[in-house]
Design a protein around this motif. Structure first.
Motif, PDB file in Angstrom:
ATOM      1  N   LEU A 202       0.843  -1.193   0.000  1.00 18.60           N
ATOM      2  CA  LEU A 202       0.000   0.000   0.000  1.00 18.60           C
ATOM      3  C   LEU A 202       0.883   1.251   0.000  1.00 18.60           C
ATOM      4  O   LEU A 202       1.848   1.321   0.746  1.00 18.60           O
ATOM      5  CB  LEU A 202      -0.873   0.001   1.258  1.00 18.60           C
ATOM      6  N   ALA A 203       0.553   2.179  -0.912  1.00 25.35           N
ATOM      7  CA  ALA A 203       1.254   3.468  -0.902  1.00 25.35           C
ATOM      8  C   ALA A 203       0.242   4.526  -0.517  1.00 25.35           C
ATOM      9  O   ALA A 203      -0.851   4.584  -1.064  1.00 25.35           O
ATOM     10  CB  ALA A 203       1.845   3.790  -2.273  1.00 25.35           C
ATOM     11  N   GLN A 204       0.636   5.319   0.446  1.00 22.49           N
ATOM     12  CA  GLN A 204      -0.340   6.283   0.943  1.00 22.49           C
ATOM     13  C   GLN A 204       0.274   7.674   1.005  1.00 22.49           C
ATOM     14  O   GLN A 204       1.314   7.897   1.617  1.00 22.49           O
ATOM     15  CB  GLN A 204      -0.788   5.843   2.328  1.00 22.49           C
ATOM     16  N   LEU A 205      -0.412   8.597   0.340  1.00 19.71           N
ATOM     17  CA  LEU A 205       0.061   9.991   0.367  1.00 19.71           C
ATOM     18  C   LEU A 205      -0.489  10.655   1.618  1.00 19.71           C
ATOM     19  O   LEU A 205      -1.688  10.692   1.845  1.00 19.71           O
ATOM     20  CB  LEU A 205      -0.413  10.721  -0.905  1.00 19.71           C
ATOM     21  N   ASP A 206       0.407  11.153   2.441  1.00 22.15           N
ATOM     22  CA  ASP A 206      -0.031  11.768   3.687  1.00 22.15           C
ATOM     23  C   ASP A 206      -0.799  13.055   3.452  1.00 22.15           C
ATOM     24  O   ASP A 206      -1.704  13.396   4.163  1.00 22.15           O
ATOM     25  CB  ASP A 206       1.180  12.081   4.566  1.00 22.15           C
ATOM     26  N   MET A 207      -0.354  13.786   2.442  1.00 19.29           N
ATOM     27  CA  MET A 207      -0.833  15.152   2.336  1.00 19.29           C
ATOM     28  C   MET A 207      -1.672  15.373   1.084  1.00 19.29           C
ATOM     29  O   MET A 207      -1.237  15.994   0.128  1.00 19.29           O
ATOM     30  CB  MET A 207       0.373  16.107   2.310  1.00 19.29           C
ATOM     31  N   GLN A 208      -2.844  14.861   1.114  1.00 18.50           N
ATOM     32  CA  GLN A 208      -3.733  15.081  -0.013  1.00 18.50           C
ATOM     33  C   GLN A 208      -4.007  16.580  -0.190  1.00 18.50           C
ATOM     34  O   GLN A 208      -4.161  17.083  -1.274  1.00 18.50           O
ATOM     35  CB  GLN A 208      -5.043  14.326   0.224  1.00 18.50           C
ATOM     36  N   TRP A 209      -4.004  17.280   0.927  1.00 22.38           N
ATOM     37  CA  TRP A 209      -4.362  18.703   0.873  1.00 22.38           C
ATOM     38  C   TRP A 209      -3.326  19.550   0.146  1.00 22.38           C
ATOM     39  O   TRP A 209      -3.613  20.637  -0.321  1.00 22.38           O
ATOM     40  CB  TRP A 209      -4.611  19.243   2.268  1.00 22.38           C
ATOM     41  N   VAL A 210      -2.100  19.028   0.054  1.00 26.48           N
ATOM     42  CA  VAL A 210      -1.084  19.787  -0.672  1.00 26.48           C
ATOM     43  C   VAL A 210      -1.528  20.007  -2.104  1.00 26.48           C
ATOM     44  O   VAL A 210      -1.445  21.092  -2.663  1.00 26.48           O
ATOM     45  CB  VAL A 210       0.265  19.053  -0.644  1.00 26.48           C
ATOM     46  N   LYS A 211      -2.079  18.898  -2.656  1.00 29.51           N
ATOM     47  CA  LYS A 211      -2.560  18.985  -4.024  1.00 29.51           C
ATOM     48  C   LYS A 211      -3.678  20.023  -4.122  1.00 29.51           C
ATOM     49  O   LYS A 211      -3.724  20.824  -5.062  1.00 29.51           O
ATOM     50  CB  LYS A 211      -3.089  17.612  -4.437  1.00 29.51           C
ATOM     51  N   ARG A 212      -4.533  19.991  -3.144  1.00 28.30           N
ATOM     52  CA  ARG A 212      -5.634  20.961  -3.158  1.00 28.30           C
ATOM     53  C   ARG A 212      -5.100  22.381  -3.054  1.00 28.30           C
ATOM     54  O   ARG A 212      -5.581  23.289  -3.710  1.00 28.30           O
ATOM     55  CB  ARG A 212      -6.581  20.688  -1.991  1.00 28.30           C
ATOM     56  N   LEU A 213      -4.082  22.543  -2.219  1.00 23.59           N
ATOM     57  CA  LEU A 213      -3.506  23.875  -2.061  1.00 23.59           C
ATOM     58  C   LEU A 213      -2.980  24.388  -3.403  1.00 23.59           C
ATOM     59  O   LEU A 213      -3.224  25.531  -3.785  1.00 23.59           O
ATOM     60  CB  LEU A 213      -2.381  23.845  -1.039  1.00 23.59           C
ATOM     61  N   TYR A 214      -2.272  23.483  -4.110  1.00 15.12           N
ATOM     62  CA  TYR A 214      -1.731  23.921  -5.397  1.00 15.12           C
ATOM     63  C   TYR A 214      -2.842  24.294  -6.357  1.00 15.12           C
ATOM     64  O   TYR A 214      -2.746  25.265  -7.101  1.00 15.12           O
ATOM     65  CB  TYR A 214      -0.847  22.828  -5.999  1.00 15.12           C
ATOM     66  N   ALA A 215      -3.910  23.509  -6.340  1.00 11.65           N
ATOM     67  CA  ALA A 215      -5.035  23.813  -7.223  1.00 11.65           C
ATOM     68  C   ALA A 215      -5.607  25.183  -6.874  1.00 11.65           C
ATOM     69  O   ALA A 215      -5.919  25.990  -7.757  1.00 11.65           O
ATOM     70  CB  ALA A 215      -6.105  22.749  -7.090  1.00 11.65           C
ATOM     71  N   MET A 216      -5.693  25.425  -5.570  1.00  9.47           N
ATOM     72  CA  MET A 216      -6.238  26.726  -5.149  1.00  9.47           C
ATOM     73  C   MET A 216      -5.318  27.872  -5.536  1.00  9.47           C
ATOM     74  O   MET A 216      -5.766  28.922  -5.970  1.00  9.47           O
ATOM     75  CB  MET A 216      -6.480  26.727  -3.639  1.00  9.47           C
ATOM     76  N   LEU A 217      -4.004  27.631  -5.380  1.00 15.13           N
ATOM     77  CA  LEU A 217      -3.054  28.674  -5.767  1.00 15.13           C
ATOM     78  C   LEU A 217      -3.178  28.993  -7.252  1.00 15.13           C
ATOM     79  O   LEU A 217      -3.097  30.137  -7.674  1.00 15.13           O
ATOM     80  CB  LEU A 217      -1.625  28.237  -5.454  1.00 15.13           C
ATOM     81  N   GLU A 218      -3.385  27.928  -8.033  1.00 14.69           N
ATOM     82  CA  GLU A 218      -3.546  28.099  -9.472  1.00 14.69           C
ATOM     83  C   GLU A 218      -4.759  28.990  -9.770  1.00 14.69           C
ATOM     84  O   GLU A 218      -4.689  29.923 -10.570  1.00 14.69           O
ATOM     85  CB  GLU A 218      -3.712  26.715 -10.112  1.00 14.69           C
ATOM     86  N   ILE A 219      -5.860  28.684  -9.052  1.00 17.17           N
ATOM     87  CA  ILE A 219      -7.072  29.492  -9.238  1.00 17.17           C
ATOM     88  C   ILE A 219      -6.804  30.932  -8.819  1.00 17.17           C
ATOM     89  O   ILE A 219      -7.139  31.886  -9.526  1.00 17.17           O
ATOM     90  CB  ILE A 219      -8.244  28.912  -8.409  1.00 17.17           C
ATOM     91  N   ALA A 220      -6.147  31.088  -7.668  1.00 20.66           N
ATOM     92  CA  ALA A 220      -5.863  32.430  -7.158  1.00 20.66           C
ATOM     93  C   ALA A 220      -5.006  33.205  -8.152  1.00 20.66           C
ATOM     94  O   ALA A 220      -5.217  34.389  -8.401  1.00 20.66           O
ATOM     95  CB  ALA A 220      -5.158  32.340  -5.812  1.00 20.66           C
ATOM     96  N   HIS A 221      -4.061  32.478  -8.748  1.00 18.85           N
ATOM     97  CA  HIS A 221      -3.179  33.107  -9.726  1.00 18.85           C
ATOM     98  C   HIS A 221      -3.968  33.693 -10.877  1.00 18.85           C
ATOM     99  O   HIS A 221      -3.773  34.831 -11.275  1.00 18.85           O
ATOM    100  CB  HIS A 221      -2.208  32.059 -10.256  1.00 18.85           C
ATOM    101  N   ARG A 222      -4.878  32.867 -11.393  1.00 17.49           N
ATOM    102  CA  ARG A 222      -5.698  33.356 -12.511  1.00 17.49           C
ATOM    103  C   ARG A 222      -6.613  34.469 -12.050  1.00 17.49           C
ATOM    104  O   ARG A 222      -6.863  35.420 -12.786  1.00 17.49           O
ATOM    105  CB  ARG A 222      -6.522  32.214 -13.086  1.00 17.49           C
ATOM    106  N   GLY A 223      -7.123  34.327 -10.838  1.00 23.05           N
ATOM    107  CA  GLY A 223      -7.999  35.357 -10.281  1.00 23.05           C
ATOM    108  C   GLY A 223      -7.296  36.702 -10.242  1.00 23.05           C
ATOM    109  O   GLY A 223      -7.865  37.732 -10.590  1.00 23.05           O
ATOM    110  N   ILE A 224      -6.025  36.668  -9.840  1.00 23.71           N
ATOM    111  CA  ILE A 224      -5.277  37.925  -9.763  1.00 23.71           C
ATOM    112  C   ILE A 224      -5.117  38.529 -11.145  1.00 23.71           C
ATOM    113  O   ILE A 224      -5.243  39.744 -11.330  1.00 23.71           O
ATOM    114  CB  ILE A 224      -3.910  37.683  -9.104  1.00 23.71           C
ATOM    115  N   TRP A 225      -4.888  37.675 -12.122  1.00 28.17           N
ATOM    116  CA  TRP A 225      -4.787  38.196 -13.489  1.00 28.17           C
ATOM    117  C   TRP A 225      -6.089  38.858 -13.910  1.00 28.17           C
ATOM    118  O   TRP A 225      -6.092  39.929 -14.502  1.00 28.17           O
ATOM    119  CB  TRP A 225      -4.417  37.081 -14.473  1.00 28.17           C
ATOM    120  N   ALA A 226      -7.202  38.173 -13.571  1.00 28.04           N
ATOM    121  CA  ALA A 226      -8.506  38.729 -13.962  1.00 28.04           C
ATOM    122  C   ALA A 226      -8.752  40.057 -13.253  1.00 28.04           C
ATOM    123  O   ALA A 226      -9.095  41.065 -13.885  1.00 28.04           O
ATOM    124  CB  ALA A 226      -9.608  37.734 -13.623  1.00 28.04           C
TER     125      ALA A 226
END
Ligand code: ADP
Ligand code: MG
Lengths: 230, 314
Positions: free
Chosen positions: B165-189
């Motif tokens: 079994l391989a288990q990623l401890d930090m699923q939220w890291v991925k979410r954080l990056y997704a949010m940062l990506e959204i924020a990035h585009r938001g700032i452009w807008a």
């Protein structure tokens, strides 16, 4: 200097302000343009200054056919004309000196040359002491003279004046007219529009009379120098 | 025709004229200090918002880089795998170019940790066999630009036959990056919208200025001023609006940062952290000023193009 060849001007709306006007003003001559109010005097001067364009015919100014002058080239034609129009008065946000200096600033003259030329122009109209005054503090006649100084400061080869004595009393009017005559004596071509027949008669120069946009044969001073349409 | 001034005199006079117009348009602005300051303040605020957000995002990205070390993949090996085999797997994984670091938790260590952590310590004494598997703790190299590469690595590791079994401890890291990506585009807008607002503000201010100086423009045209000559003071005015607006925006952003610096520092002390609140870099500042100058120039250029031709002597 000025050559009108069958020039007509129809304003938008259809009013024909000038109708087949032809005349010639030789270089260095002085001429008067007379006629009752609405005869087309201002229109004729505006055509020379490229403020309006003719509907038909052509105007040759100093050898240049004005029909061939594009809007971009208009400023450079105007730099060779000194214009004294009724409704283009002084700028009241700056002193007399700066008003008179405007044509030189526009043409990129150097500071020192501007100084001496503006003083010379003010001297010629007798306002040397008023260079620092605000125009608003001057009398009507003095303001008109500042306007004249502004028109001659860059030594144009042609002076156009539209009712330059319009609001002045007879004595001041004569003074202004004599000023124009002096400029003419040093070689500037002058064309003055005025409905003041007494004054023009007194000055005794060549006259072109307009009536309803047409040149009428002239009784005041039949002349060879300004020739009306045959 | 008359002779104009000398040619080289013209060039010098041209330069002097430009500098004079630059300064006189500034002087013109100072003559109506209240309206000038209000316009500049509006521009500054419009520019401070996106640059502040940009700064915040930059700092959060920097913060999350610090969290790389806490992103871990735990590989639970099959219970049949012994320490020797686990060691060879560990050596192999260390060479993987997406993996930063691998460590092993042996069966005994695991049991020890479990005893301490679970509170079942005494009960576990009665177990004859150690039931725990060997665990390899993998620390991936985080690429902030490709948030999903961790998932690919996870799948790859799971497919290894030694791994149960391989288990990623930090699923939220991925979410954080997704949010940062959204924020990035938001700032452009947001930035683009506010940039447009600056353009409109400058354009409108210049339009009013043109109207107020109508007689000056008419007289200038009558005595032979070229369009470029008449345009120039208004363009420089737009430039000054942009320049001072940008400078003010920088000041506001930096001032806000200093206000936030102390509470942020206290907060980060509560967590781990060597975190440093970063201000606008020299490059960022230059960009901000350049963008605001361009917006000022463009806004005035548009206004001048639309309204200057309408004014003709009559
Ligand atoms: N911009 C214009 N549009 C329409 N009609 C005009 C315009 N300017 C002048 N006119 C008309 O043309 C005629 C001649 O005007 P103008 O040249 O000003 O005469 P003057 O200067 O001799 O009094 C007048 O009847 C006037 O109403
Ligand atoms: Mg008239």
């Amino acid at each position: 200097m000025i050559h009108f060849d069958n020039v007509s001007k129809r304003y938008p709306g259809g009013f024909e302000a000038l109708n087949q006007v032809s005349f010639r003003l030789p270089r260095g001559k002085m001429g008067y343009l007379t006629g009752h109010s609405g005869a087309g005097k201002s229109t004729l001067l505006k055509l020379i200054a490229l403020i309006e364009r003719p509907s038909r015919g052509q105007i040759i100014l100093d050898g240049i056919n004005l029909n061939h002058i594009s809007n971009r080239q208009v400023p450079y034609v105007r730099r060779n004309i000194g214009i004294i129009f009724q409704n283009h008065h002084l700028l009241y946000d700056r002193p007399v000196f700066d008003n008179v200096a405007m044509p030189l600033v526009i043409q990129g003259y150097r500071h020192r040359e501007i100084q001496s030329r503006v003083r010379a122009a003010l001297d010629q109209v007798g306002l040397l002491k008023k260079e620092k005054s605000d125009p608003i503090t001057l009398s009507g006649g003095e303001q008109q003279r500042v306007g004249i100084a502004r028109a001659i400061v860059h030594k144009p080869s042609l002076l156009l004046a539209d009712e330059p004595t319009g609001n002045l009393d007879p004595e001041l009017s004569l003074e202004i007219m004599e000023l124009f005559a002096r400029f003419n004596q040093v070689g500037t071509s002058v064309l003055i529009a005025s409905h003041d027949l007494d004054l023009i008669q007194h000055m005794g120069a060549q006259t072109l009379s307009l009536k309803d946009g047409r040149i009428v044969n002239d009784e005041i001073s039949p002349n060879e120098i300004i020739t009306g349409a045959a | 025709m008359r002779k104009g001034p000398q040619y080289n005199t013209l060039i010098t006079a041209y330069l002097i004229h430009h500098i004079r117009v630059l300064l006189s348009s500034l002087g013109h602005l100072t003559r109506q200090p209240l309206s000038t300051m209000m316009t500049m303040a509006v521009i500054a605020i419009a520019l401070t918002l996106p640059s502040g957000l940009y700064l915040a995002l930059n700092n959060i990205s920097g913060l999350s880089a610090g969290w790389d070390s806490s992103t871990k993949i735990s590989l639970f090996l099959h219970t049949s795998v012994d320490e020797k085999k686990a060691q060879t797997l560990l050596e192999r994984l260390r060479l993987h170019n997406e993996i930063d670091h691998v460590s092993m938790i042996s069966k005994d260590q695991g049991l020890e940790q479990f005893k301490q952590g679970s509170g079942f310590g005494s009960a576990l004494q009665f177990l004859e066999d150690n039931p725990l598997p060997i665990v390899l703790v993998v620390q991936p190299i985080i690429d902030t630009k490709r948030p999903d590469h961790i998932n690919q690595l996870l799948k790859e590791l799971e497919n290894d036959k030694l791994v149960e079994l391989a288990q990623l401890d930090m699923q939220w890291v991925k979410r954080l990056y997704a949010m940062l990506e959204i924020a990035h585009r938001g700032i452009w807008a947001i930035g683009s919208l506010l940039g447009l607002a600056v353009l409109l503000i400058v354009g409108n201010t210049i339009r009013l200025d043109i109207q107020n100086r109508r007689s000056e423009i008419e007289v200038s045209k009558l005595i032979g001023a070229s369009n470029a000559f008449i345009r120039r003071p208004f363009l420089y005015t737009g430039f000054w609006y942009g320049f001072t607006g940008g400078l003010l925006a920088w000041l506001l952003t930096t001032a806000s940062l200093y206000l936030l610096a102390e509470p942020v520092e206290k907060l980060t002390l509560l967590y781990h952290s060597d975190f440093q609140l970063n201000g606008l870099s020299f490059g960022d500042t230059m960009n901000l000023i350049m963008i605001s100058c361009s917006l000022g120039l463009l806004g005035s250029w548009l206004a001048v193009g639309r309204h200057l031709d309408e004014i003709e002597p009559s």
